[in-house]
Design a protein around this motif. Sequence first.
Motif, PDB file in Angstrom:
ATOM      1  N   UNK A 159       0.885  -1.272   0.077  1.00  0.00           N
ATOM      2  CA  UNK A 159       0.063   0.054  -0.020  1.00  0.00           C
ATOM      3  C   UNK A 159       0.920   1.228  -0.037  1.00  0.00           C
ATOM      4  N   UNK A 160       1.822   1.189   0.687  1.00  0.00           N
ATOM      5  CA  UNK A 160       3.068   2.578   0.838  1.00  0.00           C
ATOM      6  C   UNK A 160       3.501   2.646  -0.395  1.00  0.00           C
ATOM      7  N   UNK A 161       3.916   1.695  -1.071  1.00  0.00           N
ATOM      8  CA  UNK A 161       4.543   1.675  -2.308  1.00  0.00           C
ATOM      9  C   UNK A 161       3.479   2.718  -3.427  1.00  0.00           C
ATOM     10  N   UNK A 162       2.474   2.306  -3.116  1.00  0.00           N
ATOM     11  CA  UNK A 162       1.175   2.966  -4.067  1.00  0.00           C
ATOM     12  C   UNK A 162       0.859   4.285  -3.584  1.00  0.00           C
ATOM     13  N   UNK A 163       1.711   4.825  -2.475  1.00  0.00           N
ATOM     14  CA  UNK A 163       1.433   5.904  -1.952  1.00  0.00           C
ATOM     15  C   UNK A 163       0.116   6.250  -0.875  1.00  0.00           C
ATOM     16  N   UNK A 164      -0.094   5.094  -0.426  1.00  0.00           N
ATOM     17  CA  UNK A 164      -1.179   5.193   0.524  1.00  0.00           C
ATOM     18  C   UNK A 164      -0.779   4.868   1.774  1.00  0.00           C
ATOM     19  N   UNK A 165      -0.655   5.894   2.832  1.00  0.00           N
ATOM     20  CA  UNK A 165       0.027   5.624   3.958  1.00  0.00           C
ATOM     21  C   UNK A 165      -0.849   5.866   5.051  1.00  0.00           C
ATOM     22  N   UNK A 166      -2.300   5.596   4.790  1.00  0.00           N
ATOM     23  CA  UNK A 166      -3.329   6.117   5.581  1.00  0.00           C
ATOM     24  C   UNK A 166      -3.344   5.329   6.929  1.00  0.00           C
ATOM     25  N   UNK A 167      -3.108   5.825   8.196  1.00  0.00           N
ATOM     26  CA  UNK A 167      -3.196   5.024   9.348  1.00  0.00           C
ATOM     27  C   UNK A 167      -1.974   4.186   9.766  1.00  0.00           C
ATOM     28  N   UNK A 168      -1.033   4.503   9.017  1.00  0.00           N
ATOM     29  CA  UNK A 168       0.318   3.788   9.301  1.00  0.00           C
ATOM     30  C   UNK A 168       1.159   4.526  10.346  1.00  0.00           C
ATOM     31  N   UNK A 169       1.729   4.076  11.279  1.00  0.00           N
ATOM     32  CA  UNK A 169       2.928   4.467  11.962  1.00  0.00           C
ATOM     33  C   UNK A 169       3.974   3.704  11.889  1.00  0.00           C
ATOM     34  N   UNK A 170       5.174   4.555  12.452  1.00  0.00           N
ATOM     35  CA  UNK A 170       6.585   3.906  11.931  1.00  0.00           C
ATOM     36  C   UNK A 170       6.812   2.982  12.938  1.00  0.00           C
ATOM     37  N   UNK A 171       7.486   1.641  12.516  1.00  0.00           N
ATOM     38  CA  UNK A 171       7.887   0.298  13.343  1.00  0.00           C
ATOM     39  C   UNK A 171       8.868   1.054  14.475  1.00  0.00           C
ATOM     40  N   UNK A 172       8.740   0.365  15.559  1.00  0.00           N
ATOM     41  CA  UNK A 172       9.839   0.744  16.567  1.00  0.00           C
ATOM     42  C   UNK A 172      10.287  -0.436  17.350  1.00  0.00           C
ATOM     43  N   UNK A 173      11.359  -0.597  18.028  1.00  0.00           N
ATOM     44  CA  UNK A 173      11.534  -1.560  18.945  1.00  0.00           C
ATOM     45  C   UNK A 173      10.479  -1.768  19.998  1.00  0.00           C
ATOM     46  N   UNK A 174      10.113  -3.152  20.198  1.00  0.00           N
ATOM     47  CA  UNK A 174       9.068  -3.281  21.182  1.00  0.00           C
ATOM     48  C   UNK A 174       9.516  -2.539  22.389  1.00  0.00           C
ATOM     49  N   UNK A 175       8.637  -1.743  23.171  1.00  0.00           N
ATOM     50  CA  UNK A 175       8.980  -0.911  24.221  1.00  0.00           C
ATOM     51  C   UNK A 175       8.924  -1.823  25.492  1.00  0.00           C
ATOM     52  N   UNK A 176       8.634  -3.141  25.554  1.00  0.00           N
ATOM     53  CA  UNK A 176       8.903  -3.967  26.727  1.00  0.00           C
ATOM     54  C   UNK A 176      10.351  -4.605  26.688  1.00  0.00           C
ATOM     55  N   UNK A 177      11.283  -4.178  25.506  1.00  0.00           N
ATOM     56  CA  UNK A 177      12.431  -4.568  25.583  1.00  0.00           C
ATOM     57  C   UNK A 177      13.600  -3.528  25.958  1.00  0.00           C
ATOM     58  N   UNK A 178      14.440  -4.017  26.768  1.00  0.00           N
ATOM     59  CA  UNK A 178      15.657  -3.103  27.118  1.00  0.00           C
ATOM     60  C   UNK A 178      16.685  -3.875  27.256  1.00  0.00           C
ATOM     61  N   UNK A 179      18.088  -3.470  27.272  1.00  0.00           N
ATOM     62  CA  UNK A 179      19.298  -4.011  27.360  1.00  0.00           C
ATOM     63  C   UNK A 179      19.272  -4.433  28.716  1.00  0.00           C
ATOM     64  N   UNK A 180      19.691  -5.717  29.227  1.00  0.00           N
ATOM     65  CA  UNK A 180      19.639  -6.246  30.280  1.00  0.00           C
ATOM     66  C   UNK A 180      21.255  -6.315  30.765  1.00  0.00           C
ATOM     67  N   UNK A 181      21.532  -6.335  32.316  1.00  0.00           N
ATOM     68  CA  UNK A 181      22.600  -6.144  32.823  1.00  0.00           C
ATOM     69  C   UNK A 181      23.279  -7.560  32.454  1.00  0.00           C
TER      70      UNK A 181
END
Length: 531
Positions: A159-181
């Motif tokens: 859809x994005x390749x065709x220029x339709x970005x409706x309702x899409x948000x950027x992908x991000x690293x899952x916020x439940x993940x952190x660097x562990x000690x």
Amino acid sequence: MLKAQIKKWQEGVDTYKQGNYAGALSIFYSLDEMSKIAYNMGACCVSQSNYSDAVGHFTKSVGCDQYLAVSYFMRGVSYHLKRDISSAIREYDETIEKLRGHEFIDYKQLGMDYKLLLCEVLFNKALASGGGENATQAKACRTQREGDVKLKFLLNCEQLAGGNAGGMTPVLVPLDLLFLPPKVSNKMDKGPKTGKSTHTADRPSSVPTERPPMSPEVVKTAAGGGGGAGGGGGGGGGGGGTPRGMSTSSLPSPGSYSAPTTPTISVRPSVLPSRPSPSPPVPPPSSSPGETNTPKGEPALMIVNHQDDLDFGAGPIVYMHHGIKSAETKWVSKASVRLIPLFGWVHYLTGDLFLHRSWEADAENIKHWLSKFRQRHFKRMVIFPEGTRSRSSKKMSESQEFARKNGLPVLNHVLYPRTKGFALMAKYLRDNPGTIDYVYDVTFGYYPGGVGLFTFLQGPIYTNIHVFVARHKLTDIGETEADFASWCTRRFQLKDKLMQHFEKFHEFPSLEEANKMEKDLFGNQKGHIRL
């Protein structure tokens, strides 16, 4: 790493997983700075939708480890979510470069169970730039997520390749993940796996935790400037560095980074190029506005951009360079600052000006304070016209909305100033010559980033302080309060351009670029810097 530090790190992770993001951030602040801790701090800020502070923490992370691609990626996501699209695209490009032609980096061996995928970086770039070829490339990548996530991702790419970005948000690293000690991840010493299939990226096996190499702009080590509690409070110890360009006629010989406990100052002159050392004596003050000749001991009204608590530590570096004692410099702050233990009390007891945001009362207070300024042997007054820190995403949104309603350019790096107080001060000083005759327009930039008061007081801190200064004679700026208010607004429009350049290149623009910015904004209007 000491066991106590590892235990504290794990405590921060546990606090984060309980949903107490502010508490986790406070714990991470207490740890020694390293790339993975800074990443975790950035994730805390993203979880609170504080994208401006997140950018600062991810910047610190890549400053500690220039190969940590996931921090570049999340810095791009933070810019994307705060709608700074050009900066987001730049960071996505940087992430792609750090992938070095591979389709993924696996961070499991570094303590975070996550794979950074090239396809998702390309997708975000396509989303930021409006679709097109990047979306097609993302879909064509061989390494993808599994199951339904993959199917949805491929559909979005199409859809994005065709220029339709409706309702899409950027992908991000899952916020439940952190660097562990390290005690959680036993293979921290090995580099992350990267590649199209089984190749390993060309990356050092250990993660550097020391400060990154100094840039060519570094001029001189600041002896204690901003390092630890002594630099705080606006009038405390700290300082002692010698910025280039602020007084182009009295520069010391360039030095170099010499100890891990002291930050360095990197300054680019605002108009005139710096002269080689040793330099000739300071010339007499000139009436031309915008010069970088700043004679030692010259009284001045300083307007400064306000990013972090570190501004109160960086300030002394500027005025002490010109032979101004701490006691001779006074700060203008909101009234609530004086309630801060020790820090605020010192400012109150040493005669700083506090404003209550009630104009009638504040106007009389300002005039009375200015009338006593000279007889108390004060020489510098420092004011933050923004009124609060620009890294607050809420305040930035409010400033941008104000700009849209009033037909002004939208600023992304500084807030629109509250001009009443400055205009009243400037008009009073102009009409009463002999107390202060010059305004210093000062812009601070921090790389890898600024710090909060808690970290600042703990010390030492590791950051480059860049200072951009322009000197203006009050009589050349204007005659009325309206003239001074308009001039102040335009100066902050210029500061926004300076900071945009700084955040992109980690240094202020060249003289030619800066002069062009000034000319575009000020043209031939009264008060512009003469080029």
